[in-house]
Design a protein around this motif. Structure first.
Motif, PDB file in Angstrom:
ATOM      1  N   ARG A  89     -25.773  67.126 -45.853  1.00 44.11           N
ATOM      2  CA  ARG A  89     -25.114  67.806 -45.132  1.00 44.11           C
ATOM      3  C   ARG A  89     -24.211  68.846 -45.316  1.00 44.11           C
ATOM      4  N   TYR A 131     -32.172  60.064 -39.681  1.00 47.99           N
ATOM      5  CA  TYR A 131     -30.885  59.447 -40.599  1.00 47.99           C
ATOM      6  C   TYR A 131     -30.861  57.983 -41.216  1.00 47.99           C
ATOM      7  N   TRP A 152     -34.240  54.529 -48.209  1.00 54.64           N
ATOM      8  CA  TRP A 152     -33.397  54.921 -49.147  1.00 54.64           C
ATOM      9  C   TRP A 152     -34.171  53.303 -49.979  1.00 54.64           C
ATOM     10  N   ASP A 182     -32.194  66.212 -51.550  1.00 49.78           N
ATOM     11  CA  ASP A 182     -32.239  64.996 -51.475  1.00 49.78           C
ATOM     12  C   ASP A 182     -33.470  64.638 -50.766  1.00 49.78           C
ATOM     13  N   TYR A 183     -33.411  62.993 -50.606  1.00 52.79           N
ATOM     14  CA  TYR A 183     -34.509  62.601 -49.938  1.00 52.79           C
ATOM     15  C   TYR A 183     -34.192  62.463 -48.761  1.00 52.79           C
ATOM     16  N   GLN A 184     -33.243  63.408 -47.670  1.00 51.99           N
ATOM     17  CA  GLN A 184     -33.859  62.974 -46.394  1.00 51.99           C
ATOM     18  C   GLN A 184     -34.903  64.575 -45.877  1.00 51.99           C
ATOM     19  N   ILE A 211     -31.402  60.883 -55.901  1.00 54.74           N
ATOM     20  CA  ILE A 211     -31.349  59.352 -56.149  1.00 54.74           C
ATOM     21  C   ILE A 211     -33.310  58.722 -56.800  1.00 54.74           C
ATOM     22  N   ARG A 268     -19.214  53.243 -52.731  1.00 54.10           N
ATOM     23  CA  ARG A 268     -19.708  52.990 -50.995  1.00 54.10           C
ATOM     24  C   ARG A 268     -20.028  51.700 -50.737  1.00 54.10           C
ATOM     25  N   ARG A 279     -22.535  53.966 -42.772  1.00 49.66           N
ATOM     26  CA  ARG A 279     -23.923  54.245 -42.943  1.00 49.66           C
ATOM     27  C   ARG A 279     -23.337  52.817 -41.599  1.00 49.66           C
TER      28      ARG A 279
END
Ligand code: F6P
Length: 468
Positions: free
Chosen positions: A5, A77, A86, A131-133, A156, A270, A308
């Motif tokens: 993002r 995503y 995730w 990150d993992y994305q 993460i 979250r 999400r």
């Protein structure tokens, strides 16, 4: 900087024009001065489908939007990042889904990010991927631009190889990450899980935390280092916010609005199944049932920010949590006294600081969490040395902060109940001693230091600007 993002939120204004606003966050606060000084660019997704926007300046940084179609958001995503990786990376608390189409979307989108970064970076530049994305970006970027120094930080957990090897594309992910010169993790345990995966799944020689990559036609041999760089928050900012008279007044107002209970407990998460919200509410409901706490004198405020919402596991979690909260409130609430105040919203930092100040006990009961920054925010906000932190053993924060917090295993409901009661009744002297300890650890260790230490190691990698 390459992250899923951008640090802005886009919105359409009254005239139908595309507008944006800075989204507050520790990461951007820490990196802004570095980026301004280095004339840096931030490559990321706008957060909306099909939104195409030219690169634009924001506070001395160039923001470079990457466009994703609705299908790509679904596959890359919501699908591969948040329904495959995730859950797999969080100890398979929810079952990961493996779909080849999602993998294809992940590859395609990672390639787009790599190309956007390659187009922005000066010769010999330092590129930091997050990150993992975006785990394939380091290798893709190195193929496009062997002159760059590339760092990657995994926000993460990195799972034990026994779980990681479920992933049909496990070797491709490991090779993707090995495109970096430096791979940062939250905990030493995550870095060793990664090195074990390298040993199990590839032929690259390893020595301690260093992996040797042989040369090929396109790139010369090099070394990759995997190490822990535990992330933090803008501690100063939270400390200052919570010292403001208006925030302290707001904290009092919150307690008054809750009916001035003796004990306010707080959960801030979250709405994610990794956070152990259901376990926490179950323990809380049982304490009310057992008569060990009373709804008239004790209140739980649970902030669960929407997240999400198109992913099935998140929709199910919301149902479960809301049914559970409704049941506890129906059973134990009274007119004027809800047992649980459940808030499905997100709040700005100033309101969060007031909530932290209002809370006698902070409950962080994650089943698995890379770090958990809420725990650090709570500590940074408590310069009054009040408040008790109950913290899950399964957070990166527990590795760093023990023995200051009351540690819990959220799977052990009876154990957690005892700890919650102990937290509610803790002697004020003991509270202050623990909080002083925690603040000593957290206050000197902010997000700016974190980014400096990562970038310090990354920029020490010999420059390669002669490679084209
Ligand atoms: O913890 C990982 C992370 O991607 C954070 O960087 C981010 O703030 C959070 O999860 C929420 O993620 P999303 O971008 O999916 O809303």
């Amino acid at each position: 900087m390459v992250a899923n993002r951008l640090p802005v939120d886009f919105a359409v204004d009254d005239e139908g024009n595309l507008d944006w606003q800075r989204s507050p966050g520790g990461l951007v606060t820490a990196l802004e001065p570095v980026m301004q000084q280095a004339d840096g660019a931030w490559v990321g997704w706008s957060g909306a489908p099909d939104l195409a926007h030219e690169p634009f300046e924001a506070d001395g940084m160039l923001l470079v939007p990457v466009t994703l179609s609705a299908d790509e958001i679904e596959g890359y995503y919501e699908g591969f990042a948040n329904d495959t990786l995730w859950p797999l990376y969080h100890d398979v608390i929810a079952p990961p889904t493996y779909h080849r189409q999602w993998w294809d979307a992940y590859k395609r989108v990672n390639q787009r990010f790599a190309e956007a970064a390659a187009a922005q970076a000066a010769r010999g530049a330092v590129v930091w991927v997050h990150d993992y994305q975006l785990q394939l970006v380091p290798k893709m970027l190195r193929e496009l631009r062997p002159d760059l120094r590339i760092g990657f930080f995994d926000h993460i957990p990195f799972p034990p190889v026994e779980l990681f090897q479920q992933l049909p594309w496990r070797k491709r992910i490991v090779e993707g990450l090995l495109g970096a010169d430096l791979i940062g993790f939250q905990r030493g345990g995550d870095a060793s899980n990664f090195v074990r995966a390298v040993r199990r799944l590839t032929d690259h020689p390893t020595r301690g935390s260093v992996i040797s990559m042989g040369s090929d036609d396109a790139t010369p041999g090099r070394r990759v280092r995997a190490a822990a760089f535990p992330i933090s928050i803008d501690t100063q900012h939270f400390d200052e916010l919570a010292r403001k008279p208006e925030v302290q007044a707001r904290a009092k107002e919150i307690r008054a609005d809750l009916g001035d209970p003796d004990v306010v407990m707080l959960g801030v998460d979250r709405l994610d199944y990794t956070k152990g919200i259901r376990h926490r509410i179950k323990a809380y409901g049982e304490l009310l049932q057992d008569g060990r706490i009373e709804a008239a004198t004790t209140t739980l405020v649970q902030v669960a920010s929407p997240s999400r919402e198109n992913v099935g596991a998140y929709q199910e979690l919301r149902e479960h949590v809301e049914v559970l909260v409704g049941r506890v409130n129906g059973e134990f609430g009274e007119i004027g006294h809800s047992a649980i105040h459940y808030l499905h919203h997100s709040y700005p930092p100033v309101e969060m600081a007031a909530l932290y100040l209002a809370a006698d006990v902070m409950l962080v009961t994650s089943l698995r969490d890379g770090m958990n920054l809420v725990a650090k925010e709570y500590i940074a906000a408590r310069s009054d040395l009040g408040g008790v932190l109950v913290l899950s053993e399964f957070t990166g924060a527990a590795d760093q902060l023990a023995p200051g917090p009351l540690l819990v295993n959220p799977h052990d409901i009876d154990g957690m109940k005892d700890i919650i009661v102990a937290a509610a009744h803790m002697d004020p002297k003991e509270k202050r001693r623990r909080m002083r300890n925690l603040r000593r650890k957290v206050m000197g260790d902010d997000v700016a230091k974190w980014s400096q230490s990562f970038l310090g190691v990354l920029t020490a990698v010999p420059a390669r600007d002669s490679y084209v």
